[in-house]
Design a protein around this motif. Structure first.
Motif, short mmCIF file in Angstrom:
data_model
loop_
_atom_site.label_atom_id
_atom_site.label_comp_id
_atom_site.label_asym_id
_atom_site.label_seq_id
_atom_site.Cartn_x
_atom_site.Cartn_y
_atom_site.Cartn_z
N LEU A 22 0.84 -1.20 0.00
CA LEU A 22 0.00 0.00 0.00
C LEU A 22 0.88 1.25 0.00
O LEU A 22 1.79 1.38 0.84
CB LEU A 22 -0.86 -0.01 1.26
N SER A 86 3.44 -6.88 2.01
CA SER A 86 2.29 -6.32 2.71
C SER A 86 1.00 -6.50 1.92
O SER A 86 0.60 -7.63 1.68
CB SER A 86 2.58 -4.86 3.06
N LEU A 87 0.37 -5.43 1.44
CA LEU A 87 -0.84 -5.61 0.62
C LEU A 87 -0.54 -6.50 -0.58
O LEU A 87 -1.36 -7.36 -0.95
CB LEU A 87 -1.36 -4.23 0.16
N ARG A 124 -8.53 5.63 7.85
CA ARG A 124 -7.45 6.12 6.99
C ARG A 124 -7.98 6.48 5.59
O ARG A 124 -7.56 7.47 4.99
CB ARG A 124 -6.32 5.10 6.90
N ARG A 143 6.60 4.20 10.30
CA ARG A 143 5.91 2.91 10.16
C ARG A 143 6.69 1.96 9.25
O ARG A 143 6.66 0.75 9.42
CB ARG A 143 4.52 3.17 9.58
O1 LIG Z 1 1.47 1.83 5.33
C1 LIG Z 1 1.09 1.06 6.21
O2 LIG Z 1 0.29 1.38 7.08
C2 LIG Z 1 1.60 -0.34 6.26
C3 LIG Z 1 0.86 -1.23 5.38
C4 LIG Z 1 -0.20 -2.03 5.70
C5 LIG Z 1 -0.63 -2.74 4.50
C6 LIG Z 1 0.36 -2.28 3.52
O3 LIG Z 1 0.47 -2.65 2.36
O4 LIG Z 1 1.19 -1.37 4.08
#
Ligand SMILES: O=C(O)CC1=CCC(=O)O1
Length: 251
Positions: A22, A86-87, A124, A143
């Motif tokens: 993401l 992540s995503l 968000r 993060r």
């Molecule tokens: O940017 C974020 O908060 C971390 C994250 C959660 C899912 C993703 O792809 O990035």
């Protein structure tokens, strides 16, 4: 709608698909490219509203996996390796569940079977729709990286370049994602990579993935937060290349 994508590497090599997180673009995987393109044809894509892909609203994880599957169909690709951050990892898990015959090998990096409760993702999404990307970008460095990491700027620029509506739609896909009770159905040989200092998807999420996917291995990378492939490219590149090579031989 076709996701923006590009190929690198030898045209006759087996294909590995790399999925971004993401807020990042296909350039997230740039640190791995020189090594991976020695043996694989690398297909990278941009998420909707990120990089060169148009925004799509009302997204689910199944929609995103379907968009990647459409790329495979477009280029007549049968079995591919898939690695996602992540995503991008959640898209890979979903692809492995919905189109198992297409995923010969899977790497899930800094990701999860469930990214926490849905409410913060909806909040968000509302924030970026209201105020644009800047508030999220200001908070992202802490993060995504460990304190003192010097290479954050290009990744934060990717985030600032995202379309708020497309980013919000990806947040909504994360909000609705929960693969915890389906992990046992993943057939692809899987490597799970976790950043030891990742606050977004802490190592416990990686442990849960590796514990639920039959035969999966887990690597916890020290001195790395959420974008471990950017922060520790040496370790992550070797792990990705090593995993893809073992069960998935060049024809
Ligand atoms: O940017 C974020 O908060 C971390 C994250 C959660 C899912 C993703 O792809 O990035």
């Amino acid at each position: 709608m076709t996701l923006h994508h590009r190929f690198d590497g030898p045209s006759d090599a087996p294909v590995v698909v790399l999925g971004p997180s993401l807020g990042t673009t296909l350039d997230l995987w740039e640190p791995q490219l020189p090594s991976l393109t020695r043996h694989w044809r690398v297909l990278r894509y941009d998420l909707p509203g990120h990089g060169g892909s148009p925004t799509v609203t009302g997204l689910t994880m199944e929609d995103l996996a379907g968009m990647v599957l459409a790329l495979l169909d477009l280029h007549r690709l049968d079995v591919v390796g898939y690695a996602g951050v992540s995503l991008g990892g959640a898209v890979g898990t979903t692809l492995a569940l919905t189109a198992p015959g297409h995923v010969g090998s899977l790497v899930l990096c800094c990701t999860s079977a469930r990214f926490g409760p849905p409410e913060p993702w909806h909040e968000r999404a509302a924030l970026v729709r209201r105020e644009g990307m800047e508030p999220v970008a200001r908070a992202a460095e802490a993060r995504w990286f460990t304190p003192g990491f010097a290479g954050a700027a290009p990744y934060l620029a990717m985030l600032r370049g995202a379309d708020p509506e497309g980013y919000a739609a990806c947040c909504e896909a994360l909000a609705g994602f929960d693969a915890r009770d389906r992990l046992g159905l993943v057939e692809a040989p899987t490597l799970v990579i976790a950043g030891a200092e990742d606050l977004a998807t802490p190592p416990d999420h990686g442990r849960a993935l590796a514990g639920g996917i039959p035969g999966a291995e887990l690597l916890v990378v020290s001195e790395a937060a959420h974008l471990a492939n950017a922060e520790r490219p040496d370790v992550v590149t070797a792990a990705v290349a090593g995993h893809l090579a073992s069960p998935w031989k060049t024809p």
